[in-house]
Write an enzyme that holds these catalytic residues in place. Structure first.
Site, short mmCIF file in Angstrom:
data_model
loop_
_atom_site.label_atom_id
_atom_site.label_comp_id
_atom_site.label_asym_id
_atom_site.label_seq_id
_atom_site.Cartn_x
_atom_site.Cartn_y
_atom_site.Cartn_z
N ALA A 124 0.80 -1.21 0.00
CA ALA A 124 0.00 0.00 0.00
C ALA A 124 0.84 1.27 0.00
CB ALA A 124 -0.92 -0.03 1.22
N ASN A 192 2.63 -3.90 7.57
CA ASN A 192 3.39 -4.64 6.55
C ASN A 192 4.25 -3.70 5.72
OD1 ASN A 192 2.75 -7.58 6.48
ND2 ASN A 192 0.68 -6.75 6.54
N HIS A 222 0.18 6.73 3.92
CA HIS A 222 1.60 6.42 4.13
C HIS A 222 2.45 7.47 3.43
CE1 HIS A 222 0.39 2.59 5.74
NE2 HIS A 222 -0.22 2.26 4.62
N1 NAD Z 1 1.79 -6.64 1.89
C1 NAD Z 1 0.83 -5.78 2.14
O1 NAD Z 1 0.85 -4.63 1.72
C2 NAD Z 1 -0.36 -6.20 2.94
C3 NAD Z 1 -1.47 -5.37 3.01
C4 NAD Z 1 -2.55 -5.81 3.74
C5 NAD Z 1 -2.51 -7.03 4.39
N2 NAD Z 1 -1.40 -7.79 4.32
C6 NAD Z 1 -1.31 -9.08 5.02
O2 NAD Z 1 -1.79 -10.10 4.16
C7 NAD Z 1 -2.40 -11.12 4.96
C8 NAD Z 1 -3.81 -11.38 4.43
O3 NAD Z 1 -4.59 -10.22 4.53
P1 NAD Z 1 -6.19 -10.28 4.38
O4 NAD Z 1 -6.68 -8.88 4.42
O5 NAD Z 1 -6.54 -11.15 3.25
O6 NAD Z 1 -6.55 -11.01 5.77
P2 NAD Z 1 -7.89 -11.83 6.12
O7 NAD Z 1 -7.93 -11.88 7.61
O8 NAD Z 1 -9.05 -11.28 5.37
O9 NAD Z 1 -7.58 -13.31 5.57
C9 NAD Z 1 -6.56 -14.13 6.06
C10 NAD Z 1 -6.99 -15.58 5.85
O10 NAD Z 1 -5.87 -16.44 6.08
C11 NAD Z 1 -6.31 -17.58 6.82
N3 NAD Z 1 -5.15 -18.14 7.50
C12 NAD Z 1 -4.50 -17.65 8.59
N4 NAD Z 1 -3.44 -18.42 8.86
C13 NAD Z 1 -3.41 -19.41 7.94
C14 NAD Z 1 -2.54 -20.52 7.69
N5 NAD Z 1 -1.47 -20.76 8.46
N6 NAD Z 1 -2.80 -21.33 6.64
C15 NAD Z 1 -3.88 -21.11 5.85
N7 NAD Z 1 -4.74 -20.07 6.04
C16 NAD Z 1 -4.49 -19.23 7.06
C17 NAD Z 1 -7.40 -17.06 7.73
O11 NAD Z 1 -8.27 -18.11 8.13
C18 NAD Z 1 -8.10 -16.05 6.81
O12 NAD Z 1 -9.14 -16.64 6.05
C19 NAD Z 1 -2.38 -10.63 6.41
O13 NAD Z 1 -1.31 -11.21 7.11
C20 NAD Z 1 -2.16 -9.14 6.28
O14 NAD Z 1 -1.47 -8.58 7.38
C21 NAD Z 1 -0.34 -7.41 3.59
#
Ligand code: NAD
Length: 271
Positions: A124, A192, A222
């Site tokens: 982001a 992140n 940001h």
């Molecule tokens: N890189 C970036 O810029 C950025 C931005 C936003 C979010 N993220 C990260 O990406 C990830 C996903 O975000 P989201 O908004 O989709 O979250 P979300 O909570 O909507 O979905 C996460 C999913 O992963 C599942 N999960 C958790 N641990 C697991 C495992 N070990 N194996 C399989 N499934 C598992 C959960 O049950 C859930 O359905 C988060 O860790 C978040 O912090 C990264």
């Protein structure tokens, strides 16, 4: 050329958006090969929306079916998922970048050993392109100021332990100022981008982070400042939030899609 087989781990906001995009827009060059979520119902629901894509029984099963594994699960598991994917000969895209900040060198060695690639989208923030170029010369300073609505920090233990009152906040308040390594530790679900910025630039200890709660704001903003021998870069990204998860910015999803497109297209624009 055979289609690249993509497996998605984590069927939440990001995983679901990516699955739909792969199915609809990348179908000439990529195939959604498998889905996996600790919550099996989520994987089944997404499978139904994504044309019946197979649901894997576990991570190993998903890796067997994939050339590229996308981790969109959790910072607590992202390193273990990437390690297993790389060991299985898959490339890996990591979204929960906070979870690899302390293990980046290990990941680099693993990728090299298995002849696989790791992709980390810009998320982001804007400015990673310029930072990657500037890094080839000398970088003096990289700072990130993240501003969010106080509600985004509800339940954050660091805020509670410091006795900071978020309810009824009338003006901007700096909650944290320190290194990216500390920021990721204290604000694991919010930051992140601090991890991404530090891995692309000066590293987790020298990248400086400020986290601000601001009442009335609806976007996650940001601001980045990079001072280097090639000049000064300033970016400001005001993010619209993902409709399915207000902790996730829409641009983060699009940045992952952009990386996928870049992998599959013959011409690559930008650093
Ligand atoms: N890189 C970036 O810029 C950025 C931005 C936003 C979010 N993220 C990260 O990406 C990830 C996903 O975000 P989201 O908004 O989709 O979250 P979300 O909570 O909507 O979905 C996460 C999913 O992963 C599942 N999960 C958790 N641990 C697991 C495992 N070990 N194996 C399989 N499934 C598992 C959960 O049950 C859930 O359905 C988060 O860790 C978040 O912090 C990264």
């Amino acid at each position: 050329m055979s289609k690249i087989r993509i497996g998605i781990v984590g069927c939440g906001a990001i995983g679901s958006s990516l699955a739909k995009f792969i199915k609809q827009d990348l179908k000439r060059k990529a195939r959604l090969a498998a889905l996996y979520d600790l919550d099996a119902q989520k994987a089944l629901r997404l499978s139904a929306l994504a044309g019946g894509c197979p649901v894997a029984r576990d991570l190993a099963h998903l890796i067997e079916k994939s050339d590229l594994v996308i981790e969109a699960a959790s910072k607590n598991y992202s390193f273990a998922i990437a390690r297993q994917a790389l060991a299985g000969g898959c490339d890996c895209m990591i979204m929960s970048v906070g979870g690899i900040i302390d293990k980046f060198k290990t990941l680099e060695a693993l990728a090299a050993r298995h002849g696989a690639n790791v992709f980390i989208p810009s998320g982001a923030i804007s400015g990673i392109d310029g930072l990657k170029s500037a890094r080839l010369g000398r970088i003096r300073k990289v700072t990130l100021t993240t501003t969010k609505n106080p509600l985004s920090f509800k339940g954050v233990e660091y805020v509670r332990k410091k006795g900071i009152k978020l309810d009824g906040l009338k003006r901007e308040l700096t909650l944290f100022s320190g290194s990216a390594r500390q920021a990721v530790k204290f604000f694991p679900q919010n930051i992140n981008v601090a991890a991404i910025l530090s891995l692309a630039g000066l590293g987790p200890d020298k990248t400086r982070i400020r986290i601000v709660a601001s009442p009335g704001v609806k976007t996650n903003t940001h601001e980045i400042e990079i001072q280097s021998e090639s000049g000064t870069i300033r970016t400001r990204t005001e993010n619209v939030l993902h409709p399915d998860n207000p902790k996730t910015s829409f641009l983060a999803v699009l940045s992952a899609i952009a990386v996928l497109k870049q992998m599959l297209e013959p011409i690559r624009i930008g650093t």
